[in-house]
Motif scaffolding. Structure first.
Motif, PDB file in Angstrom:
ATOM      1  N   ILE A 103       0.827  -1.193   0.000  1.00 56.66           N
ATOM      2  CA  ILE A 103       0.000   0.000   0.000  1.00 56.66           C
ATOM      3  C   ILE A 103       0.867   1.251   0.000  1.00 56.66           C
ATOM      4  N   GLN A 104       2.163   1.115   0.145  1.00 55.49           N
ATOM      5  CA  GLN A 104       3.060   2.253   0.082  1.00 55.49           C
ATOM      6  C   GLN A 104       3.495   2.445  -1.374  1.00 55.49           C
ATOM      7  N   LYS A 105       3.199   3.619  -1.928  1.00 56.32           N
ATOM      8  CA  LYS A 105       3.515   3.893  -3.324  1.00 56.32           C
ATOM      9  C   LYS A 105       4.339   5.171  -3.399  1.00 56.32           C
ATOM     10  N   THR A 106       5.405   5.114  -4.162  1.00 58.48           N
ATOM     11  CA  THR A 106       6.289   6.258  -4.338  1.00 58.48           C
ATOM     12  C   THR A 106       6.440   6.532  -5.823  1.00 58.48           C
ATOM     13  N   GLY A 107       6.263   7.790  -6.207  1.00 55.27           N
ATOM     14  CA  GLY A 107       6.441   8.172  -7.600  1.00 55.27           C
ATOM     15  C   GLY A 107       5.390   7.575  -8.523  1.00 55.27           C
ATOM     16  N   LEU A 108       4.132   7.483  -8.063  1.00 51.89           N
ATOM     17  CA  LEU A 108       3.058   6.924  -8.884  1.00 51.89           C
ATOM     18  C   LEU A 108       2.650   7.963  -9.922  1.00 51.89           C
ATOM     19  N   THR A 109       2.764   7.631 -11.197  1.00 52.73           N
ATOM     20  CA  THR A 109       2.468   8.567 -12.277  1.00 52.73           C
ATOM     21  C   THR A 109       1.068   8.313 -12.820  1.00 52.73           C
ATOM     22  N   ARG A 110       0.650   9.205 -13.717  1.00 48.80           N
ATOM     23  CA  ARG A 110      -0.656   9.037 -14.359  1.00 48.80           C
ATOM     24  C   ARG A 110      -0.670   7.809 -15.256  1.00 48.80           C
ATOM     25  N   ASP A 111       0.468   7.528 -15.897  1.00 47.23           N
ATOM     26  CA  ASP A 111       0.534   6.325 -16.735  1.00 47.23           C
ATOM     27  C   ASP A 111       0.347   5.063 -15.900  1.00 47.23           C
ATOM     28  N   ASP A 112       0.805   5.095 -14.645  1.00 49.06           N
ATOM     29  CA  ASP A 112       0.624   3.931 -13.775  1.00 49.06           C
ATOM     30  C   ASP A 112      -0.831   3.724 -13.394  1.00 49.06           C
ATOM     31  N   LEU A 113      -1.659   4.762 -13.548  1.00 42.89           N
ATOM     32  CA  LEU A 113      -3.077   4.666 -13.186  1.00 42.89           C
ATOM     33  C   LEU A 113      -3.985   4.458 -14.388  1.00 42.89           C
ATOM     34  N   TRP A 114      -3.456   4.596 -15.589  1.00 43.98           N
ATOM     35  CA  TRP A 114      -4.293   4.537 -16.781  1.00 43.98           C
ATOM     36  C   TRP A 114      -4.546   3.084 -17.182  1.00 43.98           C
ATOM     37  N   PHE A 115      -5.808   2.720 -17.342  1.00 42.92           N
ATOM     38  CA  PHE A 115      -6.204   1.348 -17.645  1.00 42.92           C
ATOM     39  C   PHE A 115      -6.179   1.109 -19.154  1.00 42.92           C
ATOM     40  N   ARG A 116      -5.788  -0.100 -19.516  1.00 42.72           N
ATOM     41  CA  ARG A 116      -5.836  -0.512 -20.911  1.00 42.72           C
ATOM     42  C   ARG A 116      -7.242  -0.921 -21.311  1.00 42.72           C
ATOM     43  N   GLY A 117      -8.000  -1.522 -20.416  1.00 41.30           N
ATOM     44  CA  GLY A 117      -9.350  -1.986 -20.717  1.00 41.30           C
ATOM     45  C   GLY A 117     -10.387  -1.316 -19.831  1.00 41.30           C
ATOM     46  N   GLN A 118     -11.491  -1.990 -19.628  1.00 39.58           N
ATOM     47  CA  GLN A 118     -12.558  -1.469 -18.794  1.00 39.58           C
ATOM     48  C   GLN A 118     -12.208  -1.674 -17.320  1.00 39.58           C
ATOM     49  N   TYR A 119     -12.798  -0.837 -16.464  1.00 39.16           N
ATOM     50  CA  TYR A 119     -12.478  -0.899 -15.043  1.00 39.16           C
ATOM     51  C   TYR A 119     -13.683  -0.429 -14.251  1.00 39.16           C
ATOM     52  N   ASP A 120     -13.647  -0.659 -12.970  1.00 39.14           N
ATOM     53  CA  ASP A 120     -14.660  -0.146 -12.048  1.00 39.14           C
ATOM     54  C   ASP A 120     -14.090  -0.271 -10.643  1.00 39.14           C
ATOM     55  N   PHE A 121     -14.777   0.331  -9.695  1.00 41.24           N
ATOM     56  CA  PHE A 121     -14.392   0.250  -8.295  1.00 41.24           C
ATOM     57  C   PHE A 121     -15.620  -0.156  -7.489  1.00 41.24           C
ATOM     58  N   LYS A 122     -15.370  -0.873  -6.412  1.00 41.96           N
ATOM     59  CA  LYS A 122     -16.479  -1.344  -5.592  1.00 41.96           C
ATOM     60  C   LYS A 122     -16.032  -1.397  -4.144  1.00 41.96           C
TER      61      LYS A 122
END
Length: 798
Positions: free
Chosen positions: A570-589
């Motif tokens: 759960i510790q993240k360092t230097g997380l970029t926008r590319d690291d968050l961008w999904f290739r396919g479909q996504y959702d959160f629950k």
């Protein structure tokens, strides 16, 4: 040569698809002055008409506020049996709302983990984990304080049926002075200050340093009368083909002080951000103009539709005096202008015609209602690039295809009135039957209109001896007590709130406080709350998706966060926008468990799956599957991901990863997911023959040829990896067969260790066949080398 250029074009396009887009900064829509006046007039007209259309609706909800606050006697009159008789209000609506509120909010915010990412492509698994952790980090109290804001909106929802949360992304800054480098001192006229010798005076100066107080999403709960929507809509999102029950327009009302509006009229040049209210000081509108047009600060009524009655009622209940709360400056005409007056701002979500493209698009307009000013407009996609309105609605009991749902106070309105009536009658009857009254001889003429029947009241008559008793006074308070208890039982049945959630628990019967009765009550209560909790789970998912969209669009290029634990996933360092961008479909629950009973059931299910899995050879042959079973038991016990890894280590240390089908591996190699001329890794659980067949069919297909045969060396290396893995599996199978045959031969040769021997002798014979420590260590080293290399080199045994 043409194929080479086509291959280069495909590689560049694929690389662009893998990266997050760079979102443009929001730019205000350029409406001229006449168009702005028309937009403001139309929005104010729709808001006034919408408030007037729900006049009866507002009247009922003012009563619901009174019922919850317990101040009904201040706004209603009751005809009692005598002046000053009992006029009490039993706060039944309050404890109903409180009991249900605690159940719903606890069921949502007690999840562990709180947010989970749902992905479609296997390559998005790590991104979904990072995005879910980032959202959960934003929800914590020191960031969004989402739990408290959600609880406030949830309580408004239970009182009035619907609660709405507004979601915004802000960048709040602060500044402070520090000692800077030495600077030349200047006179007020602008000339340098010199000493006696004519040299410029140089002294330590000060620099202003600017810092970030908060950057991220924030929530704000709207009151029930702050939202105006068209009649017949089912939700507040734009009406589309996918959402036929959407709202054509939505107007949100809020109050802002002059200094806050002034700050929003200035953009941020450092970050190239446009002002939110760009039209606040255009034309003749300056500071003096705004001060001359300050509206009434009492909020008792806005003069046309009375949409501020709720504010005035709350002020009466709380004893607030707004006329004394505002200090100001007295002008020559003896008019007092507040120092920092408040204005009523309307946020209008509607479809407007873009002056540039001449197309009808969804926009967000900011309107000052009094004075009527168009402060600015933005494209909805500039506010939230997904095209959703940043509004989250919570419902209690939905009815038909309407937006306004049933609330607790509306359902229990008549039951509350009946409970108040019976309670007051019981008090009055108790006084009448226990307090005496007396007949006395009147000293003068009697006026019958002045005779009052009341306990401890002297009743004037001509001759008390001529008064004939009309029967004895009977004490019937037990009847009212029984009726009151029966009414409370009816309320519990109607609202589905048992004694368990009211702070009491029965001691006898099927629902007594023993193991079976306790679990039975929990199951019944959760079954009754299942539908509202399912609605809250969907609203929570929508909120998480909007937070993710805002973080990708407005968040910093890199961010670091830690939920808890020093060395955890759960510790993240230097997380970029590319690291968050999904290739396919996504959702959160939400997390997997909802409510107390579900959490207990989840632990029982996880424990049972763990015991069964340890006896299954399909599970025991893969340490990754055993890791998942163990981690699920810890999750059901309430431990977080970082804490679980401190117990059993990271999964990547024991697992070979998730097996993928060959079609997905082909797409990855075509898109250069693993690098140029690099193969997709193989998994020990793969069906190697089937994978080889599919990869060869793809290499011979017209589709691969039309793409320019990209990454062909990677495909041949992938085929080589599968062939090497087939050889390794065959050698392992042969070694296992030889070991079994040698063991059987040794058992037959040694006397007393055959089929008819005793268990002790058979065990002794088997122990003699165990290899030495060095042989076992060599075998383990060889097997470890094989698995770590992904099967690239076939293992060699001595």
């Amino acid at each position: 040569m043409a194929g080479f250029f086509f291959w280069g074009y495909m590689a560049e396009a694929v690389e662009q698809l893998q990266q997050a887009p760079t979102f443009a900064k929001p730019v205000p829509v350029d409406f001229d002055e006449e168009q702005g006046k028309a937009i403001a007039a139309n929005a104010v007209k729709r808001h006034t008409a919408g408030v007037t259309a729900r006049r009866n609706f507002a009247g009922r909800h003012l009563v619901y506020d009174q019922q919850f606050r317990g101040k009904v006697e201040e706004f209603s009159l009751r005809d009692g049996p005598w002046p000053g008789s009992s006029h009490l209000h039993v706060p039944m609506p309050y404890w109903l709302v409180d009991a249900i509120q605690a159940r719903l909010v606890h069921g949502i915010w007690s999840q562990n983990p709180l947010v989970q990412g749902v992905w479609q492509e296997n390559d998005d698994r790590e991104k979904a984990t990072d995005a879910a952790a980032l959202i959960e980090w934003n929800l914590q109290p020191k960031r969004m304080n989402a739990h408290e804001m959600w609880a406030r909106a949830s309580k408004i929802r239970l009182i009035h049926g619907v609660g709405v949360l507004g979601l915004f992304y802000v960048h709040d800054k602060y500044s402070y002075r520090v000692s800077g480098r030495e600077k030349i001192q200047y006179n007020p006229s602008g000339t340098p200050i010199v000493d006696d010798e004519g040299y410029a005076v140089i002294r330590p100066g000060t620099d202003v340093v600017e810092g970030t107080y908060y950057r991220g999403p924030t929530l704000y709960p709207y009151e029930w009368d702050d939202i105006v929507a068209p009649i017949g809509c089912m939700n507040l999102q734009p009406r589309r083909l996918k959402n036929p029950g959407g709202a054509q327009w939505v107007i949100c009302r809020q109050y802002e002080d002059y200094l806050s509006m002034k700050k929003k009229s200035i953009g941020d040049d450092a970050e190239e951000q446009a002002p939110i209210y760009p039209n606040m000081f255009t034309g003749e509108k300056d500071h003096e103009w705004w001060m001359d047009n300050v509206p009434d600060q009492l909020r008792t009524s806005d003069g046309d539709s009375g949409s501020e009655e709720r504010v005035g009622q709350h002020d009466v209940i709380e004893g607030a005096n707004r006329s004394q709360a505002h200090t100001g400056t007295t002008t020559e005409d003896e008019d007092t202008i507040p120092d920092n007056p408040e204005f009523q701002i309307l946020v209008d979500y509607s479809v407007l015609t873009d002056p540039e493209s001449k197309e009808d698009v969804e926009m967000v307009s900011f309107i000052c209602k009094n004075p009527e000013v168009h402060l600015g407009s933005y494209l909805l996609s500039d506010i939230l690039w997904t095209g959703e309105r940043p509004l989250i609605d919570l419902h209690y009991q939905m009815i038909s295809n309407r937006f306004y749902s049933l609330g607790v106070c509306e359902i229990a309105e008549h039951l509350s009135d009946e409970l108040d009536t019976i309670h007051n009658m019981r008090v009055d009857v108790g006084f009448a039957t226990n307090m005496p009254f007396y007949f006395v001889r009147s000293a003068s003429n009697i006026n019958a209109n002045n005779i009052v029947l009341k306990p401890l009241k002297l009743i004037h008559v001509d001759n008390p001896n001529e008064v004939v008793a009309g029967g004895g006074r009977m004490n019937v308070t037990s009847f009212y007590h029984a009726e009151e208890n029966l009414l409370l039982s009816i309320i519990e049945r109607v609202m589905g709130v048992t004694d368990l959630f009211l702070g009491m628990s029965p001691t006898r019967g099927a629902s007594a406080r023993h193991a079976t009765g306790f679990l039975g009550q929990q199951q019944e209560a959760e079954a009754r709350m299942a539908q509202p909790m399912a609605q809250d789970a969907k609203s929570f998912s929508d909120m998480c998706r909007m937070i993710y969209a805002m973080e990708v669009a407005y968040g910093p290029a890199e961010r670091s966060f830690r939920l808890e634990g020093e060395d955890s996933s759960i510790q993240k360092t230097g997380l970029t926008r590319d690291d968050l961008w999904f290739r396919g479909q996504y959702d959160f629950k939400l997390g997997a468990n909802v409510g107390m009973f579900s959490q207990q059931f989840r632990y029982q299910k996880a424990n049972m799956a763990y015991n069964i899995g340890l006896q299954n050879p399909l599970v025991t042959q893969d340490m990754g599957r055993i890791w998942e079973l163990t981690a699920e038991v810890y999750r059901a016990m309430g431990y977080r991901e970082g804490e679980i890894e401190t117990f059993i280590g990271p999964k990547r240390a024991v697992s070979a990863g998730i097996p993928k089908d060959q079609d997905e591996e082909n797409a990855q190699m075509v898109e250069f997911i693993h690098g140029a001329n690099q193969p997709a890794p193989v998994n020990p659980a793969d069906n190697d023959q089937l994978h080889l067949q599919k990869v060869q069919e793809f290499l011979q297909s017209d589709i691969y040829t039309s793409l320019g045969r990209p990454n062909e060396p990677g495909f041949w290396q992938h085929i080589l990896l599968h062939n090497q893995q087939i050889q390794a599996k065959q050698q392992q199978q042969q070694l296992q067969q030889q070991a079994n045959q040698q063991q059987q031969q040794q058992q037959q040769q040694q006397p007393g260790t055959g089929q008819g021997a005793s268990p002790e002798n058979r065990a002794a014979g088997q122990l003699q066949n165990v290899p030495s420590a060095g042989g076992a260590a060599n075998f383990a080293d060889t097997y470890s080398q094989q698995t770590n290399n992904g099967g690239v080199q076939p293992p060699s045994f001595g």
